[in-house]
Design a protein around this motif. Sequence first.
Motif, PDB file in Angstrom:
ATOM      1  N   TYR A  95       0.823  -1.211   0.000  1.00 42.52           N
ATOM      2  CA  TYR A  95       0.000   0.000   0.000  1.00 42.52           C
ATOM      3  C   TYR A  95       0.858   1.262   0.000  1.00 42.52           C
ATOM      4  N   THR A  96       1.876   1.305   0.850  1.00 42.54           N
ATOM      5  CA  THR A  96       2.736   2.486   0.945  1.00 42.54           C
ATOM      6  C   THR A  96       3.447   2.761  -0.376  1.00 42.54           C
ATOM      7  N   ASP A  97       4.019   1.717  -0.970  1.00 46.19           N
ATOM      8  CA  ASP A  97       4.727   1.895  -2.243  1.00 46.19           C
ATOM      9  C   ASP A  97       3.785   2.367  -3.342  1.00 46.19           C
ATOM     10  N   LEU A  98       2.544   1.872  -3.328  1.00 49.18           N
ATOM     11  CA  LEU A  98       1.564   2.295  -4.331  1.00 49.18           C
ATOM     12  C   LEU A  98       1.267   3.780  -4.192  1.00 49.18           C
ATOM     13  N   ALA A 117       7.347   3.455 -10.001  1.00 49.33           N
ATOM     14  CA  ALA A 117       6.102   2.733 -10.274  1.00 49.33           C
ATOM     15  C   ALA A 117       6.366   1.341 -10.832  1.00 49.33           C
ATOM     16  N   THR A 118       7.291   1.221 -11.763  1.00 48.94           N
ATOM     17  CA  THR A 118       7.543  -0.088 -12.365  1.00 48.94           C
ATOM     18  C   THR A 118       8.251  -1.019 -11.387  1.00 48.94           C
ATOM     19  N   GLU A 119       9.263  -0.515 -10.699  1.00 50.65           N
ATOM     20  CA  GLU A 119       9.969  -1.355  -9.721  1.00 50.65           C
ATOM     21  C   GLU A 119       9.037  -1.751  -8.574  1.00 50.65           C
ATOM     22  N   ASN A 120       8.229  -0.811  -8.120  1.00 43.68           N
ATOM     23  CA  ASN A 120       7.330  -1.104  -7.003  1.00 43.68           C
ATOM     24  C   ASN A 120       6.224  -2.088  -7.392  1.00 43.68           C
TER      25      ASN A 120
END
Length: 392
Positions: A286-289, A320-323
């Motif tokens: 959730y945090t990374d998003l 965004a891609t790595e996460n």
Amino acid sequence: MQILDRATELRTNFRDFCENKIRPLAEEIEGSQIHHGVVEMLAATGWHGLAIPREHGGMDLGHLARLISIEEVSRVSAAAGAALQSAQLGVAMIVNYGSPEQKERYLPDLAEGRRIASICITEPESGSHVLGMGTTARREGDEYVLNGRKWFIANSHVAHVHGVVAKTSDSGRRDSLTAFLVDADTPGCRAGVTHDITGLKGFNLGEVVFEDCRIPASAVVGGQGNGLEVGHRSITEAGKPNLTAVALGIHQAVLEDVTAYADQRQMYGKPLAALDSVRARIADIYTDLQLSRISAYQAADLLDHGQAADEWLLIAKLTATENAVTAARHGNAVLGARGGLSSFHMDRHLRDALLTLAPAGTSDVQRKRIADVALGRYNAPWYPSDAAPAPC
């Protein structure tokens, strides 16, 4: 945040359509090589024209609206989201650099879905080394003759017009490339093989081949020798945020699937979501998003206000891609063996997320440019100072 409020308002305009029209086709799309039905459905929405000015038949809603439309489609089918995002790279080329005649000829049809565009830059041998491409455009009188092969081309087999970058000199300098608009039915232009990709199943990715393909000199976009700028700006202003949006949609889907599973799955007499180790992974997802979204929306908002967005476009594409990949791996850890079952979709999310890493600049390329920004050494010398997107 004002940007998030605007994003929420825009999101409601796309979600119902995605849930009702695209989600029911998700498994069918996954099982196909090219799903023509979803390509035509998305074109008919007019969403290809979200960033096209109204005077050319578009909606003129800007970069943030385009990003969120792709994010919402990708949430239910990343392959469909990839089809939507890729069609807009060629559109961006025409919007930014097309002559009045080119805009009049192509943009209304693209905005209304009567035509679909592609952008043809990547080649088998040169890859990200754009100046090393082998496709040539030789001037003969009032025509150019194109020869070469492009691959990893999105919409290779469904596009009606290709935005093509080719060599017009052997100097090896930045002015050695020129951009063209080539109708797909032009003699000498044909679709080659379709790539069998591991993720984004149903998304059309393949070759476009030019064999003594003759096009008029009026097909030049942005002027002779300006192809590097045309290509890079199109990839940066459309490609980076668009791939970012696909990754955001995948990430959101991971979050929804993981939380639903963790709430329903019982372990030791209580929901899996009650376990601290599971909760920690959900918190990270959730945090990374949310952090990925903020950087992406910031970049889009800057573009919508005519401001330089280089730094935020780089950060957004990287994070965004790595996460999204990391989120899918967390999801697999939470689901355990079930993560390998297609019915739980986590394998699809991971395969789809991995395919967002390389296009529009790999993560290592983004890091290189971000380091240049941090060290005060970043510049993009082939762009005008008031519109200087970062090279991919």
